[in-house]
Scaffold this motif. Structure first.
Motif, PDB file in Angstrom:
ATOM      1  N   ILE A 376       0.845  -1.201   0.000  1.00 59.05           N
ATOM      2  CA  ILE A 376       0.000   0.000   0.000  1.00 59.05           C
ATOM      3  C   ILE A 376       0.880   1.253   0.000  1.00 59.05           C
ATOM      4  N   ARG A 377       1.966   1.206   0.774  1.00 57.04           N
ATOM      5  CA  ARG A 377       2.869   2.359   0.805  1.00 57.04           C
ATOM      6  C   ARG A 377       3.514   2.577  -0.561  1.00 57.04           C
ATOM      7  N   LYS A 378       3.889   1.494  -1.201  1.00 62.92           N
ATOM      8  CA  LYS A 378       4.538   1.586  -2.508  1.00 62.92           C
ATOM      9  C   LYS A 378       3.580   2.226  -3.514  1.00 62.92           C
ATOM     10  N   GLU A 379       2.339   1.801  -3.450  1.00 63.06           N
ATOM     11  CA  GLU A 379       1.341   2.354  -4.361  1.00 63.06           C
ATOM     12  C   GLU A 379       1.133   3.845  -4.117  1.00 63.06           C
ATOM     13  N   ALA A 380       1.278   4.275  -2.838  1.00 62.75           N
ATOM     14  CA  ALA A 380       1.118   5.691  -2.493  1.00 62.75           C
ATOM     15  C   ALA A 380       2.400   6.472  -2.766  1.00 62.75           C
ATOM     16  N   GLY A 381       3.439   5.775  -3.225  1.00 69.80           N
ATOM     17  CA  GLY A 381       4.694   6.445  -3.551  1.00 69.80           C
ATOM     18  C   GLY A 381       5.597   6.676  -2.349  1.00 69.80           C
ATOM     19  N   MET A 382       5.360   5.913  -1.282  1.00 66.56           N
ATOM     20  CA  MET A 382       6.211   6.087  -0.084  1.00 66.56           C
ATOM     21  C   MET A 382       7.217   4.952   0.042  1.00 66.56           C
TER      22      MET A 382
ATOM     23  N   CYS B  11      -6.861  12.108   4.255  1.00 62.38           N
ATOM     24  CA  CYS B  11      -5.829  11.409   5.004  1.00 62.38           C
ATOM     25  C   CYS B  11      -5.714   9.972   4.495  1.00 62.38           C
ATOM     26  N   PRO B  12      -4.503   9.424   4.358  1.00 62.22           N
ATOM     27  CA  PRO B  12      -3.229   9.952   4.875  1.00 62.22           C
ATOM     28  C   PRO B  12      -2.466  10.844   3.906  1.00 62.22           C
ATOM     29  N   LEU B  13      -3.093  11.320   2.814  1.00 63.11           N
ATOM     30  CA  LEU B  13      -2.330  12.064   1.797  1.00 63.11           C
ATOM     31  C   LEU B  13      -1.626  13.320   2.340  1.00 63.11           C
ATOM     32  N   ILE B  16       1.513  12.178   3.883  1.00 65.48           N
ATOM     33  CA  ILE B  16       2.454  11.733   2.851  1.00 65.48           C
ATOM     34  C   ILE B  16       3.091  12.953   2.183  1.00 65.48           C
ATOM     35  N   ASP B  17       2.277  13.984   1.894  1.00 66.10           N
ATOM     36  CA  ASP B  17       2.805  15.216   1.292  1.00 66.10           C
ATOM     37  C   ASP B  17       3.873  15.841   2.195  1.00 66.10           C
ATOM     38  N   LEU B  18       3.565  15.893   3.483  1.00 63.84           N
ATOM     39  CA  LEU B  18       4.500  16.480   4.447  1.00 63.84           C
ATOM     40  C   LEU B  18       5.799  15.677   4.497  1.00 63.84           C
ATOM     41  N   ALA B  19       5.668  14.356   4.593  1.00 61.74           N
ATOM     42  CA  ALA B  19       6.859  13.501   4.702  1.00 61.74           C
ATOM     43  C   ALA B  19       7.730  13.608   3.452  1.00 61.74           C
ATOM     44  N   ARG B  20       7.097  13.739   2.294  1.00 62.36           N
ATOM     45  CA  ARG B  20       7.855  13.851   1.039  1.00 62.36           C
ATOM     46  C   ARG B  20       8.603  15.169   0.950  1.00 62.36           C
ATOM     47  N   ARG B  21       7.981  16.211   1.519  1.00 63.87           N
ATOM     48  CA  ARG B  21       8.570  17.540   1.428  1.00 63.87           C
ATOM     49  C   ARG B  21       9.722  17.718   2.418  1.00 63.87           C
TER      50      ARG B  21
END
Lengths: 382, 70
Positions: A376-382, B11-13, B16-21
């Motif tokens: 799921i994380r991979k799909e979300a790009g994490m 959520c959780p987007l 995820i945006d924060l963690a990526r930045r």
């Protein structure tokens, strides 16, 4: 995400905190009680008297199991109906003393909805582990105009056992009756004394759905919030599902006979889940108190994971769990329990075990989980 | 101030945006997340606690400030 992954060897139902699979004794009693349990136990004919005997036996069994008097026990149509009756009836009975309902921030939504209907309530917070702030509780219950206090015996979402004995002591000092929602404890763990009202739900201990339990101790003023002709004694709204009540009582006795052994076994499995999830899933928060907890329930939250996607992926692998994440709730709000604790609310999974859960079920779940989360994380790009 | 606009994202987007930045935020700097998902108010402070970053606070509804500590 890998949807083509081989389905695990056998499905495992790990959502007992919502509804446990029917206990074999419940099934047996239900079938047997269908013979006489269809009649109205309040009618003055032979069929009614046979039904009445069933009701009396079921009531006596439950009273004995809980250590209370038979005339303190009422069967209602669900745990939710029982919670509503406890809160609204407990408040109505104390209208002369005050109006305020003091309750913890982590009560079941049934209790919170009743509180909202009543309108005058004060909430007491919990710490990061989901345990009641006792100092704030003492202050709240001793305030002016408090009619009733409500505390869940153990959190239905994170399993943390609440300081019921100390909370009851504070209530006794303030002269305020305490209502304990014991839905997750009855059949699994003892509930300390000191309460005035208690509710439970049969499907949580392996009884049939549609049976709730309300206990009102002698000396507690309860006034019916519903239309009816007996205002001072709780009664079900309409006809009782007597065969289900008989099955609930019989299964409660059976469950309590094996409760201590089961608690040890399930608690060890929960320890294994807590340790393994923390070790094998990165960026995960296992929530709730690791020691002062229910034996059969564990909750964790996975960063960057959509709770609904996680439930569906686990379901495809044959695992039934539940979640407090907002995307899985009808309200689209995160769980008020996780919010009150201040722990991560997304990617949340509650795993709850029952007498049919095996070590192999748990190990298969633990083997599948890290890959599912990673997918799921991979799909979300994490 | 560095801003992450996650409005309209569930959520959780926003997390995820924060963690990526975060990797592009200098240590000691504050990043502001704009998010209207009701879970963000709970999950951004929880993320900070889990990841060892500082949750500075919410200056306005739907805005959350995070300071990079490491």
């Amino acid at each position: 995400m890998e949807y083509t992954a081989e389905q695990a060897a056998a499905p495992a139902y790990l959502d007992a905190a919502t509804a446990a699979p029917l206990h074999p004794v419940a099934r047996q009693a239900l079938t047997a009680a269908l013979e006489d349990g269809w009649a109205d136990p309040d009618r003055l004919h032979a069929a009614g008297r046979r039904a009445q005997r069933l009701r009396e036996a079921a009531t006596a069994t439950v009273a004995d199991a809980l250590g209370v008097r038979a005339d303190e026990v009422t069967f209602l149509s669900s745990g939710t109906a029982a919670a509503h009756a406890a809160v609204l009836g407990g408040l109505a009975g104390r209208a002369r003393a005050g109006r305020t309902f003091v309750h913890s921030a982590i009560e079941h939504s049934a209790v919170l909805h009743a509180a909202a209907r009543h309108g005058d309530s004060a909430e007491v917070g919990v710490d990061l582990r989901g345990r009641l702030d006792l100092d704030a509780w003492r202050t709240a219950v001793s305030g002016p105009g408090v009619a009733l206090a409500g505390l869940i015996s153990a959190s239905h979402e994170v399993g943390t056992v609440q300081p019921v004995a100390a909370a009851a002591e504070a209530c006794a000092e303030a002269g305020v009756p305490l209502y304990v929602d014991a839905a997750q404890s009855v059949g699994h763990a003892p509930v300390p004394p000191g309460w005035s009202l208690l509710t439970a739900s049969a499907r949580k201990w392996g009884g049939p759905p549609g049976v709730g339990l309300l206990v009102v101790r002698k000396g507690t003023r309860w006034l019916s919030p519903y239309p009816g002709d007996d205002l001072h004694r709780p009664r079900p709204q309409g006809a009782l599902d007597l065969p289900a009540v008989v099955a609930a009582a019989a299964s409660l006795r059976a469950v309590l006979a094996e409760a201590q052994t089961e608690a040890v076994r399930l608690s060890a499995l929960v320890d294994r889940i807590r340790a393994t999830v923390a070790a094998t899933v990165p960026d995960v928060e296992v929530v709730g108190d690791p020691a002062e907890r229910l034996p059969h329930l564990v909750t964790f939250s996975c960063l960057y994971v959509d709770g609904e996607a996680l439930l569906h992926a686990l379901d495809r692998h044959g695992f039934a769990v539940s979640s407090g994440s907002s995307c899985t709730a009808s309200t689209l709000r995160p769980s008020h329990v996780l919010e009150a604790m201040g722990v991560l609310s997304h990617g949340n999974v509650r795993v709850s075990l029952h007498r049919g859960t095996t070590e192999a079920d748990v190990d298969r779940f633990l083997a599948v989980l890290p890959g599912v989360v990673a997918g799921i994380r991979k799909e979300a790009g994490m | 101030m560095i801003e992450v606009d996650s409005r309209g994202r569930r959520c959780p987007l926003p997390i995820i945006d924060l963690a990526r930045r975060m990797p592009s935020v200098p240590v000691g700097e504050v990043v502001r997340v704009l998010a209207d998902d009701p879970a963000a108010a709970n999950d951004i402070p929880a993320w900070c606690r889990m990841k060892g970053q500082e949750y500075v606070g919410s200056p306005a509804e739907g805005a959350y400030d995070v300071r990079r500590l490491s």
